[in-house]
Design a protein around this motif. Structure first.
Motif, PDB file in Angstrom:
ATOM      1  N   MET A 178       9.601  27.310  82.771  1.00 12.10           N
ATOM      2  CA  MET A 178       7.602  27.382  82.670  1.00 12.10           C
ATOM      3  C   MET A 178       7.479  26.137  81.961  1.00 12.10           C
ATOM      4  SD  MET A 178       8.819  30.804  80.234  1.00 12.10           S
ATOM      5  CE  MET A 178       7.276  31.383  80.561  1.00 12.10           C
ATOM      6  N   ALA A 179       8.008  25.717  81.582  1.00 10.72           N
ATOM      7  CA  ALA A 179       7.225  24.041  81.446  1.00 10.72           C
ATOM      8  C   ALA A 179       7.077  22.843  82.782  1.00 10.72           C
ATOM      9  CB  ALA A 179       7.908  23.331  80.231  1.00 10.72           C
ATOM     10  N   ALA A 180       7.698  22.689  83.571  1.00 10.52           N
ATOM     11  CA  ALA A 180       7.645  22.391  84.977  1.00 10.52           C
ATOM     12  C   ALA A 180       6.691  23.666  85.964  1.00 10.52           C
ATOM     13  CB  ALA A 180       9.163  23.017  85.337  1.00 10.52           C
ATOM     14  N   ASP A 181       6.241  24.248  85.418  1.00 13.22           N
ATOM     15  CA  ASP A 181       4.968  24.880  85.947  1.00 13.22           C
ATOM     16  C   ASP A 181       4.320  24.611  85.100  1.00 13.22           C
ATOM     17  OD1 ASP A 181       6.705  26.154  88.251  1.00 13.22           O
ATOM     18  OD2 ASP A 181       6.861  28.010  87.387  1.00 13.22           O
ATOM     19  N   GLY A 182       4.041  23.538  84.622  1.00 15.27           N
ATOM     20  CA  GLY A 182       2.741  23.313  83.894  1.00 15.27           C
ATOM     21  C   GLY A 182       2.482  24.475  82.557  1.00 15.27           C
ATOM     22  N   LEU A 183       3.339  25.578  81.755  1.00 17.75           N
ATOM     23  CA  LEU A 183       2.785  26.053  81.050  1.00 17.75           C
ATOM     24  C   LEU A 183       2.990  25.245  79.640  1.00 17.75           C
ATOM     25  CD1 LEU A 183       3.122  28.111  83.418  1.00 17.75           C
ATOM     26  CD2 LEU A 183       3.697  29.939  82.042  1.00 17.75           C
ATOM     27  N   PRO A 184       2.318  26.096  78.958  1.00 21.62           N
ATOM     28  CA  PRO A 184       2.322  25.070  77.302  1.00 21.62           C
ATOM     29  C   PRO A 184       3.113  25.811  76.522  1.00 21.62           C
ATOM     30  CG  PRO A 184       0.148  26.198  77.698  1.00 21.62           C
ATOM     31  CD  PRO A 184       0.439  26.214  78.796  1.00 21.62           C
ATOM     32  N   ASN A 185       3.582  25.389  75.560  1.00 26.00           N
ATOM     33  CA  ASN A 185       4.756  26.608  74.885  1.00 26.00           C
ATOM     34  C   ASN A 185       4.028  27.326  74.166  1.00 26.00           C
ATOM     35  OD1 ASN A 185       6.367  23.882  74.431  1.00 26.00           O
ATOM     36  ND2 ASN A 185       5.615  23.328  72.692  1.00 26.00           N
ATOM     37  N   LYS A 186       3.056  27.222  74.303  1.00 23.99           N
ATOM     38  CA  LYS A 186       2.083  28.242  73.146  1.00 23.99           C
ATOM     39  C   LYS A 186       2.383  30.139  74.932  1.00 23.99           C
ATOM     40  CE  LYS A 186      -1.669  30.535  70.499  1.00 23.99           C
ATOM     41  NZ  LYS A 186      -4.074  29.950  69.975  1.00 23.99           N
ATOM     42  N   GLU A 187       2.045  29.668  75.759  1.00 27.62           N
ATOM     43  CA  GLU A 187       2.195  30.424  76.715  1.00 27.62           C
ATOM     44  C   GLU A 187       2.880  31.253  77.014  1.00 27.62           C
ATOM     45  OE1 GLU A 187      -0.032  31.094  81.177  1.00 27.62           O
ATOM     46  OE2 GLU A 187      -0.778  29.557  79.518  1.00 27.62           O
ATOM     47  N   ILE A 188       4.206  29.815  76.988  1.00 28.30           N
ATOM     48  CA  ILE A 188       5.967  30.178  77.088  1.00 28.30           C
ATOM     49  C   ILE A 188       5.914  31.082  75.924  1.00 28.30           C
ATOM     50  CG2 ILE A 188       8.383  29.197  77.329  1.00 28.30           C
ATOM     51  CD1 ILE A 188       6.951  26.613  78.198  1.00 28.30           C
ATOM     52  N   ALA A 190       4.080  33.563  74.255  1.00 28.23           N
ATOM     53  CA  ALA A 190       3.203  34.613  74.311  1.00 28.23           C
ATOM     54  C   ALA A 190       4.059  35.145  76.162  1.00 28.23           C
ATOM     55  CB  ALA A 190       2.300  34.576  75.114  1.00 28.23           C
ATOM     56  N   ARG A 191       4.660  34.795  76.693  1.00 25.97           N
ATOM     57  CA  ARG A 191       4.879  35.200  77.980  1.00 25.97           C
ATOM     58  C   ARG A 191       6.808  36.053  77.698  1.00 25.97           C
ATOM     59  NH1 ARG A 191       2.818  32.937  83.842  1.00 25.97           N
ATOM     60  NH2 ARG A 191       0.494  32.867  83.219  1.00 25.97           N
ATOM     61  N   LEU A 192       7.094  35.584  77.115  1.00 28.20           N
ATOM     62  CA  LEU A 192       8.943  35.268  76.125  1.00 28.20           C
ATOM     63  C   LEU A 192       8.408  35.834  75.259  1.00 28.20           C
ATOM     64  CD1 LEU A 192      10.395  31.685  77.289  1.00 28.20           C
ATOM     65  CD2 LEU A 192      10.221  34.250  78.834  1.00 28.20           C
ATOM     66  N   ASN A 193       7.733  36.361  74.481  1.00 29.34           N
ATOM     67  CA  ASN A 193       7.485  37.179  73.332  1.00 29.34           C
ATOM     68  C   ASN A 193       8.675  37.095  72.585  1.00 29.34           C
ATOM     69  OD1 ASN A 193       6.597  39.661  71.817  1.00 29.34           O
ATOM     70  ND2 ASN A 193       8.353  40.991  72.622  1.00 29.34           N
ATOM     71  N   ILE A 194       8.161  34.672  72.660  1.00 31.66           N
ATOM     72  CA  ILE A 194       8.923  34.953  71.280  1.00 31.66           C
ATOM     73  C   ILE A 194       8.134  33.914  70.564  1.00 31.66           C
ATOM     74  CG2 ILE A 194      11.387  34.876  72.130  1.00 31.66           C
ATOM     75  CD1 ILE A 194      11.117  32.083  72.735  1.00 31.66           C
ATOM     76  N   ALA A 195       8.384  33.203  69.436  1.00 35.25           N
ATOM     77  CA  ALA A 195       7.840  32.309  68.246  1.00 35.25           C
ATOM     78  C   ALA A 195       7.768  31.275  69.150  1.00 35.25           C
ATOM     79  CB  ALA A 195       8.323  31.849  66.851  1.00 35.25           C
ATOM     80  N   GLU A 196       6.452  30.168  68.641  1.00 34.36           N
ATOM     81  CA  GLU A 196       6.352  29.788  69.466  1.00 34.36           C
ATOM     82  C   GLU A 196       7.779  28.425  68.839  1.00 34.36           C
ATOM     83  OE1 GLU A 196       2.762  26.000  69.583  1.00 34.36           O
ATOM     84  OE2 GLU A 196       2.707  27.762  69.096  1.00 34.36           O
ATOM     85  N   GLY A 197       8.041  28.494  67.583  1.00 34.74           N
ATOM     86  CA  GLY A 197       8.799  27.464  67.248  1.00 34.74           C
ATOM     87  C   GLY A 197      10.161  27.771  67.491  1.00 34.74           C
ATOM     88  N   VAL A 199      10.364  28.211  70.622  1.00 36.97           N
ATOM     89  CA  VAL A 199       9.775  28.045  72.125  1.00 36.97           C
ATOM     90  C   VAL A 199      10.889  26.486  71.665  1.00 36.97           C
ATOM     91  CG1 VAL A 199       8.909  26.380  73.472  1.00 36.97           C
ATOM     92  CG2 VAL A 199       8.302  28.551  73.145  1.00 36.97           C
ATOM     93  N   LYS A 200       9.354  25.105  70.473  1.00 37.05           N
ATOM     94  CA  LYS A 200       9.727  23.828  70.246  1.00 37.05           C
ATOM     95  C   LYS A 200      11.526  23.549  70.066  1.00 37.05           C
ATOM     96  CE  LYS A 200       5.177  23.355  68.540  1.00 37.05           C
ATOM     97  NZ  LYS A 200       5.038  23.130  67.226  1.00 37.05           N
ATOM     98  N   ALA A 201      12.198  24.581  69.110  1.00 34.00           N
ATOM     99  CA  ALA A 201      13.410  24.194  68.786  1.00 34.00           C
ATOM    100  C   ALA A 201      14.508  24.398  69.972  1.00 34.00           C
ATOM    101  CB  ALA A 201      13.778  25.575  68.406  1.00 34.00           C
ATOM    102  N   HIS A 202      14.405  24.923  71.370  1.00 36.84           N
ATOM    103  CA  HIS A 202      14.588  24.945  72.209  1.00 36.84           C
ATOM    104  C   HIS A 202      14.073  24.107  73.400  1.00 36.84           C
ATOM    105  CE1 HIS A 202      16.585  29.292  72.720  1.00 36.84           C
ATOM    106  NE2 HIS A 202      15.795  29.244  72.623  1.00 36.84           N
ATOM    107  N   MET A 203      13.222  23.490  73.525  1.00 34.61           N
ATOM    108  CA  MET A 203      13.015  22.542  73.317  1.00 34.61           C
ATOM    109  C   MET A 203      13.774  20.703  73.752  1.00 34.61           C
ATOM    110  SD  MET A 203      10.471  22.836  76.861  1.00 34.61           S
ATOM    111  CE  MET A 203      10.038  21.437  76.855  1.00 34.61           C
ATOM    112  N   HIS A 204      13.532  20.984  71.913  1.00 31.16           N
ATOM    113  CA  HIS A 204      14.085  19.882  71.945  1.00 31.16           C
ATOM    114  C   HIS A 204      16.046  19.484  71.823  1.00 31.16           C
ATOM    115  CE1 HIS A 204      10.979  18.305  69.183  1.00 31.16           C
ATOM    116  NE2 HIS A 204      11.098  19.295  68.754  1.00 31.16           N
TER     117      HIS A 204
END
Length: 245
Positions: A178-188, A190-197, A199-204
């Motif tokens: 999803m990041a490769a498709d240009g989606l920001p963390n907030k939208e990712i 929302a689409r996965l129905n998880i907290a933005e935090g 997503v950030k943890a997964h990214m790290h």
């Protein structure tokens, strides 16, 4: 032979250098973009066969530079470029020529060769008139661009290492796609129905697995490892093709 271009506009100097090179066999073509550059250059050059000067681009210094050219290089052939001037030449000695800024390459080449008393025969034939003295500027630009692109590509390929995306968890691969498709963390989130935090943890965690330090590098590594090739024929985003096991 040696030529000097005195002009305050860099693009015009580059173009004029190509024209001069096409007009005659010069060993060296030197550029000066200001009176200061011109004065510094005169310290190490005591002879020029041709001087092309556009006084207007040097503003108040243009007249001074022209006087200095006449004083320091009395034997040089001088072509002065002006906005509203017309082609003129002193037929007795070809010392001084004025040319309009709008002169064509063909006209400029003729003026240069006439000033230097070079034959014009090869430039007067009908078959050559349309391209007379025209430097292959587009070819040069394409060559330089391709060389630059090749250098960047080679450098990029050396620095980008492929990784096995299976080392990432399903959720990490989904987020990275999803990041490769240009989606920001907030939208990712929302689409996965998880907290933005989350997503950030997964990214790290993704950064650590891929050996990168930021999102851009992670996306590049993802593409280099074949992540972009997972797109199906309908061109829908890769993350939409992943279903929770």
């Amino acid at each position: 032979m040696k030529a000097l271009i005195v002009d305050g506009e860099e693009i015009y100097r580059i173009s004029m250098k190509e024209v001069i090179t096409a007009a005659a066999n010069f060993d060296e073509v030197i550029e000066a973009g200001s009176e200061h550059d011109f004065l510094s250059m005169t310290a190490s050059h005591d002879l020029f066969d041709l001087v092309v000067l556009q006084p207007a681009t040097l503003h108040d210094d243009g007249g001074n530079c022209l006087k200095l050219v006449n004083r320091l290089y009395p034997n040089a052939k001088v072509i002065s470029i002006g906005k509203d001037t017309h082609y003129t030449s002193n037929q007795s000695n070809f010392r001084y020529t004025t040319m309009p800024r709008t002169a064509s390459v063909q006209e400029m080449v003729k003026a240069i060769r006439s000033s230097l008393k070079l034959p014009l025969d090869s430039y007067n034939s009908p078959c050559a008139s349309s391209n007379m003295g025209r430097p292959k500027v587009s070819n040069l630009l394409n060559t330089e661009f391709n060389r630059f692109k090749s250098h960047v590509t080679n450098e990029h390929s050396e620095n980008v290492k492929t990784v096995d995306l299976k080392r990432l968890s399903y959720r990490q691969r989904q987020i990275l796609a999803m990041a490769a498709d240009g989606l920001p963390n907030k939208e990712i989130a929302a689409r996965l129905n998880i907290a933005e935090g989350t997503v950030k943890a997964h990214m790290h965690s993704i950064f650590k697995v891929l050996g990168v330090s930021n999102r851009t590098q992670a996306v590049i590594r993802y593409g280099a490892s074949g992540g972009n090739n997972s797109l199906p024929q309908d061109k829908s985003p890769a993350w939409q093709q992943m279903t929770v096991a």
